[in-house]
Design a protein around this motif. Sequence first.
Motif, PDB file in Angstrom:
ATOM      1  N   GLU A  44     -14.140   5.122  16.834  1.00 14.83           N
ATOM      2  CA  GLU A  44     -14.289   5.924  15.630  1.00 14.83           C
ATOM      3  C   GLU A  44     -14.526   4.747  14.553  1.00 14.83           C
ATOM      4  OE1 GLU A  44     -14.153   9.118  14.463  1.00 14.83           O
ATOM      5  OE2 GLU A  44     -14.267   9.461  16.292  1.00 14.83           O
ATOM      6  N   ASP A  45     -15.134   5.087  13.552  1.00 21.08           N
ATOM      7  CA  ASP A  45     -15.495   4.109  12.432  1.00 21.08           C
ATOM      8  C   ASP A  45     -15.361   5.140  11.250  1.00 21.08           C
ATOM      9  OD1 ASP A  45     -17.589   3.090  10.352  1.00 21.08           O
ATOM     10  OD2 ASP A  45     -17.067   1.379  11.693  1.00 21.08           O
ATOM     11  N   PRO A  46     -14.671   4.516  10.070  1.00 24.00           N
ATOM     12  CA  PRO A  46     -14.358   5.501   9.095  1.00 24.00           C
ATOM     13  C   PRO A  46     -15.573   5.811   8.228  1.00 24.00           C
ATOM     14  CG  PRO A  46     -13.373   3.012   8.618  1.00 24.00           C
ATOM     15  CD  PRO A  46     -13.882   3.149  10.356  1.00 24.00           C
ATOM     16  N   THR A  47     -16.796   4.820   8.428  1.00 24.05           N
ATOM     17  CA  THR A  47     -17.862   4.912   7.569  1.00 24.05           C
ATOM     18  C   THR A  47     -18.843   5.673   8.273  1.00 24.05           C
ATOM     19  OG1 THR A  47     -17.486   2.723   6.388  1.00 24.05           O
ATOM     20  CG2 THR A  47     -19.666   3.861   6.328  1.00 24.05           C
ATOM     21  N   TYR A  48     -19.272   5.515   9.335  1.00 22.37           N
ATOM     22  CA  TYR A  48     -20.458   5.577  10.092  1.00 22.37           C
ATOM     23  C   TYR A  48     -20.086   7.011  11.255  1.00 22.37           C
ATOM     24  CZ  TYR A  48     -22.511   1.421   8.321  1.00 22.37           C
ATOM     25  OH  TYR A  48     -22.847   0.833   7.447  1.00 22.37           O
ATOM     26  N   SER A  49     -18.751   7.146  11.645  1.00 21.10           N
ATOM     27  CA  SER A  49     -18.472   8.217  12.441  1.00 21.10           C
ATOM     28  C   SER A  49     -18.753   9.771  11.785  1.00 21.10           C
ATOM     29  CB  SER A  49     -17.138   8.140  13.103  1.00 21.10           C
ATOM     30  OG  SER A  49     -17.086   7.063  13.888  1.00 21.10           O
ATOM     31  N   PRO A  50     -18.407   9.844  10.661  1.00 19.25           N
ATOM     32  CA  PRO A  50     -18.558  11.047   9.845  1.00 19.25           C
ATOM     33  C   PRO A  50     -20.119  11.660   9.887  1.00 19.25           C
ATOM     34  CG  PRO A  50     -16.936   9.509   8.688  1.00 19.25           C
ATOM     35  CD  PRO A  50     -17.640   8.817   9.729  1.00 19.25           C
ATOM     36  N   LEU A  51     -20.701  10.439   9.692  1.00 17.12           N
ATOM     37  CA  LEU A  51     -22.358  10.944   9.692  1.00 17.12           C
ATOM     38  C   LEU A  51     -22.765  11.427  11.005  1.00 17.12           C
ATOM     39  CD1 LEU A  51     -23.398   7.669   7.799  1.00 17.12           C
ATOM     40  CD2 LEU A  51     -23.119   9.855   7.039  1.00 17.12           C
ATOM     41  N   LEU A  52     -22.055  11.491  12.154  1.00 20.43           N
ATOM     42  CA  LEU A  52     -22.407  12.136  13.405  1.00 20.43           C
ATOM     43  C   LEU A  52     -22.192  13.508  13.514  1.00 20.43           C
ATOM     44  CD1 LEU A  52     -22.052   8.984  15.592  1.00 20.43           C
ATOM     45  CD2 LEU A  52     -24.181   9.819  14.649  1.00 20.43           C
ATOM     46  N   ALA A  53     -21.215  14.218  12.385  1.00 23.26           N
ATOM     47  CA  ALA A  53     -20.867  15.233  12.396  1.00 23.26           C
ATOM     48  C   ALA A  53     -21.734  16.343  12.991  1.00 23.26           C
ATOM     49  CB  ALA A  53     -19.630  15.638  11.315  1.00 23.26           C
ATOM     50  N   ASP A  54     -22.625  16.182  12.482  1.00 23.62           N
ATOM     51  CA  ASP A  54     -23.840  17.235  12.665  1.00 23.62           C
ATOM     52  C   ASP A  54     -24.378  17.375  14.289  1.00 23.62           C
ATOM     53  OD1 ASP A  54     -25.258  14.797  12.169  1.00 23.62           O
ATOM     54  OD2 ASP A  54     -26.980  15.877  11.756  1.00 23.62           O
ATOM     55  N   LEU A  55     -23.974  16.454  14.984  1.00 25.33           N
ATOM     56  CA  LEU A  55     -24.524  16.395  16.288  1.00 25.33           C
ATOM     57  C   LEU A  55     -23.751  17.084  17.244  1.00 25.33           C
ATOM     58  CD1 LEU A  55     -25.376  12.476  16.664  1.00 25.33           C
ATOM     59  CD2 LEU A  55     -27.008  14.568  16.102  1.00 25.33           C
ATOM     60  N   ASP A  56     -24.346  18.385  17.535  1.00 30.81           N
ATOM     61  CA  ASP A  56     -23.480  19.151  18.700  1.00 30.81           C
ATOM     62  C   ASP A  56     -23.749  18.853  20.023  1.00 30.81           C
ATOM     63  OD1 ASP A  56     -26.045  20.066  19.169  1.00 30.81           O
ATOM     64  OD2 ASP A  56     -25.453  22.129  18.126  1.00 30.81           O
ATOM     65  N   ALA A  57     -23.428  19.393  21.095  1.00 32.91           N
ATOM     66  CA  ALA A  57     -23.532  18.950  22.539  1.00 32.91           C
ATOM     67  C   ALA A  57     -25.130  18.930  22.807  1.00 32.91           C
ATOM     68  CB  ALA A  57     -22.988  19.920  23.537  1.00 32.91           C
ATOM     69  N   GLY A  58     -25.870  19.862  22.427  1.00 32.31           N
ATOM     70  CA  GLY A  58     -27.109  19.957  22.585  1.00 32.31           C
ATOM     71  C   GLY A  58     -27.991  18.899  21.896  1.00 32.31           C
ATOM     72  N   ALA A  59     -27.620  18.526  20.672  1.00 35.54           N
ATOM     73  CA  ALA A  59     -28.064  17.328  19.930  1.00 35.54           C
ATOM     74  C   ALA A  59     -27.913  16.047  20.554  1.00 35.54           C
ATOM     75  CB  ALA A  59     -27.654  17.426  18.432  1.00 35.54           C
ATOM     76  N   LEU A  60     -26.567  15.871  21.229  1.00 33.79           N
ATOM     77  CA  LEU A  60     -26.516  14.571  22.185  1.00 33.79           C
ATOM     78  C   LEU A  60     -27.290  14.644  23.136  1.00 33.79           C
ATOM     79  CD1 LEU A  60     -22.444  14.749  21.654  1.00 33.79           C
ATOM     80  CD2 LEU A  60     -24.181  13.066  20.525  1.00 33.79           C
ATOM     81  N   ARG A  61     -27.471  15.646  24.050  1.00 35.78           N
ATOM     82  CA  ARG A  61     -28.237  15.575  25.059  1.00 35.78           C
ATOM     83  C   ARG A  61     -29.700  15.614  24.711  1.00 35.78           C
ATOM     84  NH1 ARG A  61     -24.654  20.192  26.640  1.00 35.78           N
ATOM     85  NH2 ARG A  61     -26.143  21.544  25.805  1.00 35.78           N
ATOM     86  N   GLY A  62     -29.867  15.793  23.620  1.00 37.85           N
ATOM     87  CA  GLY A  62     -31.324  15.813  23.277  1.00 37.85           C
ATOM     88  C   GLY A  62     -31.481  14.327  22.768  1.00 37.85           C
ATOM     89  N   LEU A  63     -30.824  13.613  22.396  1.00 48.07           N
ATOM     90  CA  LEU A  63     -30.925  12.047  21.984  1.00 48.07           C
ATOM     91  C   LEU A  63     -31.070  11.160  23.328  1.00 48.07           C
ATOM     92  CD1 LEU A  63     -28.241  11.217  19.395  1.00 48.07           C
ATOM     93  CD2 LEU A  63     -30.676  11.306  19.227  1.00 48.07           C
ATOM     94  N   TYR A  64     -30.584  11.972  24.481  1.00 43.91           N
ATOM     95  CA  TYR A  64     -30.749  11.239  25.829  1.00 43.91           C
ATOM     96  C   TYR A  64     -32.045  11.572  26.308  1.00 43.91           C
ATOM     97  CZ  TYR A  64     -30.200   9.753  30.497  1.00 43.91           C
ATOM     98  OH  TYR A  64     -30.502   9.335  31.753  1.00 43.91           O
ATOM     99  N   ARG A  65     -32.276  12.760  26.052  1.00 41.15           N
ATOM    100  CA  ARG A  65     -33.765  13.494  26.664  1.00 41.15           C
ATOM    101  C   ARG A  65     -34.791  12.485  26.039  1.00 41.15           C
ATOM    102  NH1 ARG A  65     -37.915  15.902  24.559  1.00 41.15           N
ATOM    103  NH2 ARG A  65     -39.299  17.004  26.013  1.00 41.15           N
ATOM    104  N   ASP A  66     -34.783  12.268  24.720  1.00 42.08           N
ATOM    105  CA  ASP A  66     -35.906  11.683  24.159  1.00 42.08           C
ATOM    106  C   ASP A  66     -35.950  10.280  24.626  1.00 42.08           C
ATOM    107  OD1 ASP A  66     -36.420  13.965  22.592  1.00 42.08           O
ATOM    108  OD2 ASP A  66     -35.282  13.132  20.685  1.00 42.08           O
TER     109      ASP A  66
END
Length: 396
Positions: A44-66
């Motif tokens: 967890e990082d107070p500055t940058y972790s909140p910027l990942l709040a929009d990444l749901d399970a599908g988006a996380l898998r999508g990053l790996y897929r890409d």
Amino acid sequence: MGAEHLPTTEFEIEDLGQSIGAPGGPAEDPTMVQLLDADGVLREDPTYSPLLADLDAGALRGLYRDMFIVRRFDVEATALQRQGQLALWPPLQGQEAAQIGSGRAFQPQDYVFPTYREHGVALARGLDLSNLLRQFRGISSGGWDPREHNFHLYTLVLAAQTLHAVGYAMGIQRDQADAVTIAYFGDGASSEGDVHESMVFAASNQAPVVFFCQNNQWAISVPSEVQSRIPLANRASGYGFPGIRVDGNDVLAVRAVTEWALRHARTGRGPVLIEAFTYRMSAHTTADDPTKYRLAAEEDSWKRKDPLRRMEKYLRAQGLADDAFFDDLKDEGDAFAKQIRAAVLAMEGPEFEASFNAVYADPHPLVAEELAWFKQYESGFADLDGGTEANAGEGR
């Protein structure tokens, strides 16, 4: 399922346990932003972790897929070059997280200025990757319309695109448009005067531009420590704007840091320099032999930080992906590679006159004169085959 899912060219990725910090790497630089470590553990990082709040399970898998798909593409392009179907190819293996993480942070109106290795960013922007290969097959000076996806043509002149990005950003600023430009370049290009000049102009004008440096440790055969005694991100302070060093093999950290930088530039606060600390696992280009200038031990230490392996560990540990997901992705990658190969083999060269038509936007008398000369010269070979056959027949 594990490393067998990761397509490689020269290296076999092995699960060797804990990451070994390279000089200046995450293990030795507490100022470097890292969210996902080499074991796939999310911090967890107070500055940058909140910027990942929009990444749901599908988006996380999508990053790996890409990342997986662009590595498979890279493997196929390398094979095509080795088989004589491409004149040259610049591999990206090892830099997938830096490119996909940053590329997935952009908005459609943002404009990207790549070098010649941003295949992952091209994928993230929605380009047909087969078009990237037209230039390397020698049948096009570009390969796609930059306006379709706001992704500029590959720039082969080292660092020239940084100046283009700043000029475009200054135009955005004057048009009061809600957009940012992104200039990609490597650690080698950072030593070019063009980068210095572009940063001077960007800082002086508070231009909405993000400089994204992929520090892959080698400017062909010159190591990064020879070029700079300090982290490249520190250079930003000399121009008066923020510089951030991020673990370039951590796709989540890169995504968050790029999002922060884009928001900073988009809201009128000026440029940002991002240094993505990563590693070129393959050759500089297919004309290069990295075994001539770097040690196997160095390569081994970076294999343990492979960006795909890291993200796979995280997805599995969180229950976000299973064997079926990785099996299906492997099949998708193989099918995609087959399509790429078929597309390349079907490519035909342009008409001879096309090279002359692209010199100027409007007709030019000197170009017309040169074209007429070449046509006359070419006509002298028209009956060469027939004449040769006739002579051969007389000899019998």
